[in-house]
Structures are given as C-alpha cells and as structure tokens.
Write a protein that holds these residues in place. Structure first.
Motif, PDB file in Angstrom:
ATOM      1  N   CYS A 221       2.241   6.292  -0.067  1.00 35.49           N
ATOM      2  CA  CYS A 221       2.709   4.974   0.381  1.00 35.49           C
ATOM      3  C   CYS A 221       4.209   4.849   0.164  1.00 35.49           C
ATOM      4  O   CYS A 221       4.823   5.649  -0.558  1.00 35.49           O
ATOM      5  N   ASP A 222       4.796   3.820   0.773  1.00 38.03           N
ATOM      6  CA  ASP A 222       6.248   3.631   0.727  1.00 38.03           C
ATOM      7  C   ASP A 222       6.763   3.401  -0.693  1.00 38.03           C
ATOM      8  O   ASP A 222       7.795   3.946  -1.076  1.00 38.03           O
ATOM      9  N   GLY A 223       6.063   2.560  -1.466  1.00 40.77           N
ATOM     10  CA  GLY A 223       6.534   2.235  -2.806  1.00 40.77           C
ATOM     11  C   GLY A 223       6.626   3.449  -3.707  1.00 40.77           C
ATOM     12  O   GLY A 223       7.607   3.629  -4.437  1.00 40.77           O
ATOM     13  N   ILE A 224       5.628   4.306  -3.660  1.00 39.74           N
ATOM     14  CA  ILE A 224       5.638   5.529  -4.473  1.00 39.74           C
ATOM     15  C   ILE A 224       6.674   6.502  -3.945  1.00 39.74           C
ATOM     16  O   ILE A 224       7.375   7.163  -4.721  1.00 39.74           O
ATOM     17  N   ALA A 225       6.820   6.587  -2.624  1.00 41.29           N
ATOM     18  CA  ALA A 225       7.845   7.468  -2.035  1.00 41.29           C
ATOM     19  C   ALA A 225       9.236   7.053  -2.497  1.00 41.29           C
ATOM     20  O   ALA A 225      10.060   7.903  -2.865  1.00 41.29           O
ATOM     21  N   ARG A 226       9.520   5.757  -2.481  1.00 40.96           N
ATOM     22  CA  ARG A 226      10.836   5.273  -2.928  1.00 40.96           C
ATOM     23  C   ARG A 226      11.071   5.593  -4.391  1.00 40.96           C
ATOM     24  O   ARG A 226      12.181   5.972  -4.792  1.00 40.96           O
ATOM     25  N   ASP A 227      10.030   5.470  -5.204  1.00 44.75           N
ATOM     26  CA  ASP A 227      10.198   5.725  -6.633  1.00 44.75           C
ATOM     27  C   ASP A 227      10.463   7.199  -6.915  1.00 44.75           C
ATOM     28  O   ASP A 227      11.296   7.535  -7.765  1.00 44.75           O
ATOM     29  N   TYR A 228       9.779   8.088  -6.213  1.00 50.50           N
ATOM     30  CA  TYR A 228      10.064   9.515  -6.368  1.00 50.50           C
ATOM     31  C   TYR A 228      11.501   9.822  -5.931  1.00 50.50           C
ATOM     32  O   TYR A 228      12.193  10.638  -6.556  1.00 50.50           O
ATOM     33  N   ALA A 229      11.952   9.168  -4.868  1.00 48.20           N
ATOM     34  CA  ALA A 229      13.328   9.376  -4.405  1.00 48.20           C
ATOM     35  C   ALA A 229      14.324   8.909  -5.456  1.00 48.20           C
ATOM     36  O   ALA A 229      15.332   9.582  -5.724  1.00 48.20           O
ATOM     37  N   ASN A 230      14.061   7.773  -6.077  1.00 52.18           N
ATOM     38  CA  ASN A 230      14.966   7.238  -7.097  1.00 52.18           C
ATOM     39  C   ASN A 230      14.994   8.097  -8.351  1.00 52.18           C
ATOM     40  O   ASN A 230      16.057   8.343  -8.929  1.00 52.18           O
ATOM     41  N   ASP A 231      13.811   8.551  -8.788  1.00 51.60           N
ATOM     42  CA  ASP A 231      13.722   9.256 -10.068  1.00 51.60           C
ATOM     43  C   ASP A 231      14.011  10.751  -9.954  1.00 51.60           C
ATOM     44  O   ASP A 231      14.524  11.351 -10.903  1.00 51.60           O
TER      45      ASP A 231
END
Length: 377
Positions: free
Chosen positions: A151-161
């Motif tokens: 999902c988008d939320g998890i994808a964004r978090d992996y990108a950030n971290d």
C-alpha cells in the motif's frame, strides 16, 4: 506457503508465464518442488538460538537463519535461477546468498508489512526483534533489484527510512466475474473473516451487536491462530446474534462470503502496520460484492469514500459504528453492494499482474523461454 493468498497468487502468475517454480519455506502442501527451511531441533541448537536473540546479535542471527535454510540444497540442486522472489524480511538474506551462486539471477523483495515497525505496540518484540529486522532492512534492501509492497503508506515509509523505491502490488484477489450482489430483504448479515489475533480486538465487533437493531446478525470466520483467544470470543458471543463459521480455503473466500451483505473490519491503529492496513479481506469484501463497514483506517478509507461502497466511522468506537449501520436502509446497503460490483474488476489481481509483468520486462527476464522462479516465504 499454501495458506498465504499473496504467495499463491504469485505462484499462479509465474505458472501462467511459463516459469518453472521452485519453493522454499517453512511449510508447503502441494505438488511443486519444495526445499524446507528447518527450525533448530536439538536442545543445544534451540538454546543457542535463544541466546542469539536475547543478546540481539543481528549478524549472527542472520547466519544462524542461513544455516538452517535450504541454501545449500537450492544452490547445488538447481544450476540456474533467473529470479528469486523473497517474501518476508527473514528470507531476504537467503535471496541475496542465492544470488552469489546464481550470478545472473535477479532478486525481488516483497514486503507484506513495514517489518521494522510490525509489532511496535509490544515491548517484547521491540526488545528482541526490532534491531534485527531494522538491520536486515538497512543492509539487504539496497541489494535487491526490485522492491514491492502492499500500500501507499508503507511504500512511503520504506522510502523515508531506507531510500528505496517500492512498487505497489495490492492484496487483491482474482476477479470473480460470475458473482453478483445479493438482495437485502430485512435481515442484514455482517461478516468478518481473518485470524483470531488478540491485537485485532475482535471483541469490539462482537460488542457491536449489542447496539445494533434486531435485523442485524454477525458471522465470524476466524482462523484459530490463538485458540485461547478464540475461546474467549466464543464465550463473549453467547446469547448474541453471532455465529462462528468454519474457515474456507483462501481461494474460495470471495465466493463463500458473497452470501452476506456487509463486510466489517474495525482495526484500531495499535501499531504502524495496523494504521496503514490494506488487507486481503478488504478486497475480498469488494470481490464478494459486499457493502463495507470500517473505522477511519486511511488506506481503506480512501477507497471506500472514493467508490461509495461502504461506510466509514470517525473513530474506532463500536457504538458509533452501530449508529451508522442502524441508519442504513436496505436500499442504502444494496446501493453500496452494487458499487462494489461496479469496481470488482478494478480491485482485482489483474492490475497486479500488469505491474509484475512490467517489473520483469525491466529486469529483462520476461521472455518466451521457460525460466526458474524461486518464491521464498
């Protein structure tokens, strides 16, 4: 592996593409070649593993996992892999090790969760596992050729971290073209299915029935991962309009629950992954042509509001949910079911297969020749 719908869809996709499939994991029931990952059996091995976990020796823990994996058998008995598809964080080091002996193989990691934040509500997990999982993410994600998540939320978090580009493959089931939304005639049957996990607070959905009109009844189809918790839920449900159903195989869920009217999931955001949940069951509700009732979980909420196929509460309170459901007429519920029917193809596995085809084309391994695929779970 035979019980994970996401993995089963991957296997079916690669079969259609003409790949030869070899599996490795903890358990598998089926006709494919399978190499088991074993657990420590002797008292000494179990004690050693426990000591490694307690001491939080991350690098040693990776080596211990590889020691019990099927790495040697996979490397020696299979002269060539074109692709290694690794599901779940613990298998990622195994995938990279395989690449050392299959130098032309491409590696795809599939993150079903944000693993470094998976059970952040539990201090035991944070102490014994978080450091290890974060180490695997930091050191192994950059070595993968492609990275996919749910999902988008998890994808964004992996990108950030971890500064990784995550491609989105939803937990959508296969399209069921023959299913239709059923009529709603006075009795409204609500279904929730999934695992009996205490952190999901399924008791909230049982308590919901206390505040609903008499026309509502609740069906629970739960996999008994926590038998004690399941017994507690059954005790709580005594005397209520609640029925427990035997689980059906994952590939039949959408067809089976088509007989109901509303799919419900009240999931409090007790950890990061729950806050960003976009699970199989949500899309199975759509595929079954049901109306959907959820709390304000953002990933699910944006679809329900966009497609107008359900209701979303402002809080995760079951009394608020009951008030909204009580206000619905049969006609309202029927319209929501019709809207799920309208978008069933859109939210099916057909879109996922297009994404995977594009990834394989970019990796230059999608050809007419038969290849070897290694999903690891």
């Amino acid at each position: 592996m035979h019980a994970d719908p996401r993995v089963l869809r991957q296997i079916a996709f690669f079969e259609k593409q003409g790949f030869e499939i070899i599996l490795s994991g903890l358990e598998y029931e089926g006709g494919k070649r399978f190499f088991p990952i074993t657990k420590a059996k002797s008292p000494f091995s179990r004690a050693l593993k426990f000591g490694i976990i307690v001491a939080r020796l991350t690098k040693v823990r990776v080596k211990e996992f590889l020691w019990h994996s099927s790495l040697n058998d996979l490397s020696l008995q299979n002269p060539k892999f074109d692709l290694v598809l690794a599901n779940d964080v613990e298998t990622w080091p195994l995938a990279i090790e395989l690449k050392k002996t299959h130098t032309n193989a491409k590696v795809i990691f599939d993150a079903h969760e944000q693993y470094a934040k998976e059970f952040s509500d539990l201090w035991v997990w944070k102490w014994f596992h978080k450091r290890f999982v974060n180490y695997v993410c930091e050191h192994y994600i950059p070595k993968a050729d492609k990275f996919i998540t749910v999902c988008d939320g998890i994808a964004r978090d992996y990108a950030n971290d971890y500064e990784v580009e995550a491609h989105l493959i939803l937990n959508t089931p296969d399209f069921e073209p023959d299913l239709l939304p059923g009529e709603v005639n006075g009795r409204v049957r609500i279904i929730h299915h999934g695992i009996a996990n205490r952190s999901r607070k399924i008791e909230k959905m049982i308590n919901l029935i206390n505040y609903l009109d008499n026309r509502f009844e609740l069906k629970l189809m739960l996999v008994p991962t926590d038998p004690i918790y399941l017994l507690e839920l059954k005790e709580l449900a005594k005397g209520k309009a609640v029925e427990f159903l035997e689980p059906v195989s994952t590939q039949y869920i959408s067809t089976f629950i088509n007989q109901f009217d509303i799919g419900i999931f009240i999931l409090e955001p007790v950890n990061f992954n729950y806050a960003n949940a976009l699970p199989n069951k949500f899309f199975e509700f759509i595929q079954a042509r049901l109306a959907i009732a959820i709390g304000p979980s953002p990933e699910m909420k944006k679809i329900v509001l966009s497609e107008e196929n359900g209701v979303v509460t402002k809080t995760f309170d079951e009394i608020e949910m009951a008030q909204i459901l009580n206000s619905l007429s049969d006609k309202d519920i029927r319209l929501m079911k019709e809207n799920s029917h309208r978008v069933a193809s859109k939210y099916s596995n057909q879109g996922n297969e297009k994404v995977m085809e594009k990834l394989l084309q970019e990796l230059e391994i999608l050809t007419s020749a038969r290849r070897v695929v290694q999903p690891v779970n």
